[in-house]
Design a protein around this motif. Structure first.
Motif, PDB file in Angstrom:
ATOM      1  N   ALA A 148       0.936  -1.687  -0.388  1.00  0.00           N
ATOM      2  CA  ALA A 148       0.001   0.237   0.152  1.00  0.00           C
ATOM      3  C   ALA A 148       0.745   1.629  -0.348  1.00  0.00           C
ATOM      4  CB  ALA A 148      -0.766   0.068   1.138  1.00  0.00           C
ATOM      5  N   PHE A 282      -4.644  13.396   8.451  1.00  0.00           N
ATOM      6  CA  PHE A 282      -4.134  12.938   8.008  1.00  0.00           C
ATOM      7  C   PHE A 282      -2.781  12.698   7.057  1.00  0.00           C
ATOM      8  CE2 PHE A 282      -8.828  12.156   6.275  1.00  0.00           C
ATOM      9  CZ  PHE A 282      -9.264  10.977   6.674  1.00  0.00           C
ATOM     10  N   ARG A 288      -2.963   7.518   6.136  1.00  0.00           N
ATOM     11  CA  ARG A 288      -3.756   7.714   4.648  1.00  0.00           C
ATOM     12  C   ARG A 288      -3.936   6.253   4.176  1.00  0.00           C
ATOM     13  NH1 ARG A 288      -0.071  11.865   4.873  1.00  0.00           N
ATOM     14  NH2 ARG A 288       1.432  11.238   3.483  1.00  0.00           N
ATOM     15  N   VAL A 289      -3.381   5.458   4.317  1.00  0.00           N
ATOM     16  CA  VAL A 289      -3.447   4.546   3.765  1.00  0.00           C
ATOM     17  C   VAL A 289      -4.573   3.192   4.307  1.00  0.00           C
ATOM     18  CG1 VAL A 289      -2.448   1.020   4.158  1.00  0.00           C
ATOM     19  CG2 VAL A 289      -1.031   3.447   3.248  1.00  0.00           C
ATOM     20  N   ARG A 291      -7.380   5.306   5.155  1.00  0.00           N
ATOM     21  CA  ARG A 291      -8.170   6.504   4.172  1.00  0.00           C
ATOM     22  C   ARG A 291      -8.368   5.960   3.010  1.00  0.00           C
ATOM     23  NH1 ARG A 291      -5.819  11.902   2.101  1.00  0.00           N
ATOM     24  NH2 ARG A 291      -4.673  10.140   0.793  1.00  0.00           N
ATOM     25  N   ASP A 292      -7.544   5.950   2.799  1.00  0.00           N
ATOM     26  CA  ASP A 292      -7.382   5.406   0.871  1.00  0.00           C
ATOM     27  C   ASP A 292      -8.506   3.685   0.671  1.00  0.00           C
ATOM     28  OD1 ASP A 292      -5.931   7.809   0.484  1.00  0.00           O
ATOM     29  OD2 ASP A 292      -4.647   6.159   0.154  1.00  0.00           O
ATOM     30  N   VAL A 293      -7.673   3.493   1.776  1.00  0.00           N
ATOM     31  CA  VAL A 293      -8.677   1.687   1.551  1.00  0.00           C
ATOM     32  C   VAL A 293     -10.352   2.029   1.877  1.00  0.00           C
ATOM     33  CG1 VAL A 293      -9.183  -0.520   2.623  1.00  0.00           C
ATOM     34  CG2 VAL A 293      -6.866  -0.014   1.959  1.00  0.00           C
ATOM     35  N   LEU A 295     -11.891   4.532   0.945  1.00  0.00           N
ATOM     36  CA  LEU A 295     -12.410   5.469   0.246  1.00  0.00           C
ATOM     37  C   LEU A 295     -12.918   4.476  -1.141  1.00  0.00           C
ATOM     38  CD1 LEU A 295     -10.662   9.042   1.041  1.00  0.00           C
ATOM     39  CD2 LEU A 295     -13.308   7.988   1.005  1.00  0.00           C
ATOM     40  N   GLN A 296     -11.547   3.345  -1.465  1.00  0.00           N
ATOM     41  CA  GLN A 296     -11.484   2.370  -2.760  1.00  0.00           C
ATOM     42  C   GLN A 296     -12.825   1.859  -2.251  1.00  0.00           C
ATOM     43  OE1 GLN A 296      -7.665   1.067  -2.211  1.00  0.00           O
ATOM     44  NE2 GLN A 296      -6.878   2.674  -2.815  1.00  0.00           N
TER      45      GLN A 296
END
Length: 422
Positions: A148, A282, A288-289, A291-293, A295-296
């Motif tokens: 990630a 963030f 942020r990892v 967060r990104d998971v 949101l994805q």
């Protein structure tokens, strides 16, 4: 044998003398209202907070560490503020040395077993990542290992996606779990790894892999985790140095760094406190990892759990003000289903799990993953505080199997609830 012991100590980073900084530090349980306990957060290392006597609303017991230099002034403060206290440990360094000895024994036994991973010891960052890669190679039709990104100090943050349909079936709900956001909470990665093991290796419940896609991050804060192994057992934060005064006070509390009422709690603005929220929401690459998971997978994400230790609690939003989300009753129901499944397998000496709103069970917090994930749209989001028994934050390796087994039962019950509701 002596050579084997040395090798194992080096792998896990157990360094002789690393606990000297805690020589003479004592642990106290301090009772008070949630407001009084919250007021300590910006000044003391609160190792845990739990409802006092597991009953009286708004009244808490906190485990705090007092160094010899400040002990008397804080004991006087507790007296003056009508906060009953009791000493529960005379020398923290001795507790930590005992933990080292226990881990040394468990590492030797685990090595002899010949297994790549077991549920009776703790593993470091590299070993955890190697195990994830091994699963990806052995179960390519079910497991995808995602690199990630890098932590602040350059360690690879990996997570696994578990899916019988390669995440291509948009009708399947997604469950997201992370662990070790707080570095010193060593018992959380084994739980995440055991969930992966049950889903992938053991095939414990095919309905949960056929009907659900999973994202599991076993080690969200690798820098802090390794630092807690090699240098400072009580390290909680990340290891970033991108904020004011970071040379003296590095790191950010990852569970105050999410963008939900971030920057609204004065106690979290000081870089030298253990709950420092960071220079911006963030700000931490590790967070942020997560967060990104989220949101994805947001369109399908149904359940999010962040594993923490300790206290035997399922906590839900809103932690910043004590009100409930629109689905508060459902949050409580699903949490109770998971807690009941755990309690059925728990040791007799374990406290029953508490399920409730985080601010009402404990005290107000801001910038947490639990609240941010609920705010962006995941319906069921929790902070799960695992057991500590009488060992508090320092769970001996021989209890790992009990904790991972009972917690899996709770997670599985929650997953079945997601299936029945989807």
């Amino acid at each position: 044998m002596a050579r084997l012991v040395v090798c194992l100590l080096l792998v896990f980073g157990v360094v002789q003398g690393r606990h000297e900084k805690y020589e003479g530090h004592q642990l106290y349980k301090v009772a008070g209202t949630s407001e009084k306990i919250a007021a300590l957060e910006g000044h003391l290392d609160i190792l845990s907070a739990t409802p006092s006597a597991r009953s009286q609303s708004g009244y808490l017991e906190a485990l705090v560490r007092l160094s010899p230099e400040v002990r008397q002034q804080w004991l006087q403060y507790f007296d003056e503020n009508s906060m009953p206290f009791s000493k529960i440990a005379d020398n923290l360094a001795e507790i930590l040395r005992d933990e080292d000895a226990s881990i040394k024994t468990s590492r030797i036994a685990a090595k002899r077993s010949g297994r790549s991973i077991s549920w009776d010891t703790y593993y470091n960052h590299d070993e955890i990542n190697e195990y994830l890669d091994q699963l990806g190679e052995e179960y390519p039709d079910l497991v995808t290992v995602i690199n990630a990104g890098l932590s602040y100090e350059g360690r690879q943050i990996k997570y696994v996606r578990i899916s019988t349909t390669r995440f291509e079936n948009q009708q399947k709900p997604v469950i997201i779990i992370d662990a070790a956001v707080h570095a010193r909470e060593w018992v959380t990665p084994p739980v995440a790894l055991y969930i992966i093991h049950q889903l992938v290796v053991a095939g414990a419940d095919s309905a949960l892999t056929n009907g659900i896609d999973w994202v599991i991050i076993p080690l969200a804060n690798p820098d802090g985790y390794q630092f807690s192994i090699e240098e400072d057992r009580l390290w909680r934060k990340t290891r970033s140095r991108a904020h004011a005064n970071s040379d003296a006070c590095p790191g950010v509390d990852g569970n105050r760094n999410f963008d939900h009422y971030w920057g609204t709690n004065a106690a979290s603005t000081n870089p030298c406190t253990i709950t420092y929220e960071g220079p911006s929401a963030f700000s931490e690459p590790e967070i942020r990892v997560i967060r990104d998971v989220v949101l994805q997978q947001l369109s399908r994400a149904s359940l999010y759990i962040s594993l923490h230790s300790y206290g035997n609690m399922f906590l839900y939003a809103w932690g910043n003000n004590g009100t409930l989300p629109a689905n508060g009753l459902i949050l409580h129901l699903a949490g109770t289903i998971m807690a009941t499944a755990i309690d059925e397998l728990a040791l007799e000496k374990a406290d029953p799990y508490i399920v409730g709103n985080a601010a009402n069970v404990l005290y107000f917090t801001t910038g947490t993953s639990r609240d941010w994930t609920r705010a962006v749209g995941i319906p069921l989001t929790y902070t799960l505080e695992l057991p500590g028994y009488e060992y508090l934050f320092s769970v001996p390796p021989e209890y790992i199997e009990q904790i991972v087994t009972e917690t899996w039962a709770g997670i599985a019950a929650g997953a079945h609830y997601v299936l029945s509701s989807s």
